[in-house]
Design a protein around this motif. Sequence first.
Motif, mmCIF file in Angstrom:
data_model
loop_
_atom_site.group_PDB
_atom_site.id
_atom_site.type_symbol
_atom_site.label_atom_id
_atom_site.label_comp_id
_atom_site.label_asym_id
_atom_site.label_seq_id
_atom_site.Cartn_x
_atom_site.Cartn_y
_atom_site.Cartn_z
ATOM 1 N N TYR A 253 0.473 -47.586 65.314
ATOM 2 C CA TYR A 253 1.586 -48.423 65.757
ATOM 3 C C TYR A 253 1.854 -48.195 67.248
ATOM 4 C CZ TYR A 253 5.898 -51.076 64.752
ATOM 5 O OH TYR A 253 6.873 -52.032 64.697
ATOM 6 N N TRP A 308 4.882 -58.561 65.000
ATOM 7 C CA TRP A 308 5.309 -57.166 65.025
ATOM 8 C C TRP A 308 5.287 -56.555 66.418
ATOM 9 C CZ3 TRP A 308 7.340 -54.398 61.012
ATOM 10 C CH2 TRP A 308 7.284 -55.005 59.760
ATOM 11 N N LEU A 363 3.728 -51.143 56.184
ATOM 12 C CA LEU A 363 4.277 -51.948 57.269
ATOM 13 C C LEU A 363 5.495 -52.696 56.736
ATOM 14 C CD1 LEU A 363 3.812 -52.921 60.217
ATOM 15 C CD2 LEU A 363 2.544 -54.840 59.257
ATOM 16 N N VAL A 405 8.860 -44.190 66.087
ATOM 17 C CA VAL A 405 7.447 -44.250 66.442
ATOM 18 C C VAL A 405 7.185 -43.382 67.662
ATOM 19 C CG1 VAL A 405 5.531 -45.763 67.035
ATOM 20 C CG2 VAL A 405 7.343 -46.594 65.514
#
Length: 628
Positions: A253, A308, A363, A405
């Motif tokens: 990610y 995304w 996800l 993240v």
Amino acid sequence: MKTFSRLALLFISVTAYAQDYDFGLIPENLLSNANAVVREHDEQYILKSINELQIKATHAVSVINSAGDRFSTVFIPYNPNTKVSNIKVEMFDSSGKLVKTYTKKDFSDYTNNPSAALYVDDRILVLRPVSASYPYTMRSSYETNTSNTVYLSQFRPVEAYQVAVQKASMSVQNDSGIKIRTKITDKPLTKLTHTQDGNLWKYGYENIPALIEETLAPDLDYLVPQVQFSPEKFTLEGRQGDMTDWDAFGKWYYQQLITPVSELTPEIIAEVKALNLTGSTAERVKTLYQYMQNKTRYVLIAMGIGGWQPMPAAEVSKKGYGDCKALTNYMRTLLAAAGIPSYFSVIYDGESVELFDKDFPRLSGNHAILMVPTEEGNIWLENTSQKHAFNHLSFTSHHRNVLAVKDDGIQIVDTPVYKPEQSKEKLVARITLLEDGGMNSEATFQFSGGQYDTNLRLFSLKNDELTELIKSRYYQLKIDQLLVKNLQNDRDKAHISYGLQLKANNFAKKLGADLFFPVMPYYEAVLFSENEERQHPFEISFPFQDDYEIEFSAPEGYAFNELPASNTITTDFGTYTIKFELKDKKLSVHRILTINKGIYPKERFKEYLAFRKKTAASDNTKILITKH
């Protein structure tokens, strides 16, 4: 809207086998409270490789009345990486006789833009059939081939209230050699059937009655069973990824979605330098945050790796707009230019709490916020509103966790848990009773926490709109004059305040020469319909506290009679106190209502109603003042 655009979440229908659609064959229990009945819903997923997924599905729904027409609409999403074929749609009458067929040319082709995004790169085919009579049945089937294998995600049999399900099934044929995790969430609503034969998994549900959307119902996800899937290897818009665990997924990610759009350009470095940041970490973060708020506005951008990936921070800097992903990443980039680390954080935003499973990477999520770690604790930034306070998350982001993240993986971090007293309305009012039954009032209101969130809309209103809204809050008062004063949004402390000056007629009732008046003029009555046959649990999703202090002055020549007894009510759902005190010929009333957050079984709903009825009855206490 603050949702990510995810093409796969719209996959609904596809395949075909013989079925009798005679309306008379629907079990009687499925017709109760239903506007439509799903006769069959079958999805067949064939995972051929890391970048090859075939989906076949069939969806047949019988529409009972006009309120069910919306469930007959056929939606087929696609994009350059998703090819659709073998589209077939049929309409049947009440006896199950085929009356009409449709092909691809009967569909309208639109930009797939459910959230009014400024930019979007998905498409959708839409067919809205029209029937001259009810009931009727629509059956659709098609096949999809896509390289976006990350969207092998979930199977949920019920998608809406007042829709029954006769049969729903899903199968997964895994020919890829990739390990697929599964997670089954059972609910009392129905029982899952599950079989496995080698690499073929089958799941099914049958005869699910229609759900009624009851007062205080939790989110539908809480009520409905589902099966979730998570392939350890996947492809998203041509980029292969790893979901072996959260850290592997987080590295992907960060490298694939965040890093490419986070360049510290000379322009971004210059704009941060121009702010001459000083002070503690929190003070510097606040300066940058409020700078970002004043410079940008929220616009949904549903493009970039399946919706995304944020748009580049440099673009947000130049254009001054972005969606939750873009504004969050822009804020993260500004902090990086100032040497302050922060973490792009994905969250499930909503009134009902939804958590990420630490043992089930996938996800998911529907919103992005920013976490800034400091020695004094985490700073949380909601980046989509120009009005939002610093280090304040809305109540729809409390009591849950986020995917923070990082370059070396994902850290699952809990967001703040706020107590009811941190979500407070504080009212202080002085009321002068008039001999004709009217009253004059001077009051101040302060709101914090979740009640801060619900009052932010006041700042988007014109003066006349603001006046009308405040009047509507106290509709029980016959307001003659009203003035809202000093409306302020303290973006440093997350407090909203304003003064309220009003005059109301017929507030007190005349009993001969005496007056009879209610002790809670500023009270918004909350009414609940009592359902003797409640079907589902209920949720108090919004914890809060209302703290009211009201001082009454009697007209000249009048005196307060015997005061009511103070009252205290304590339950699992919350507490209530009201106290009366006479001092210097003035009546002081102090009332505190505290409501706790929680999900409770349906059997306790009557207890909750009884609690709220008792508090309402106490709020309706009336006091007599007599003329000397």
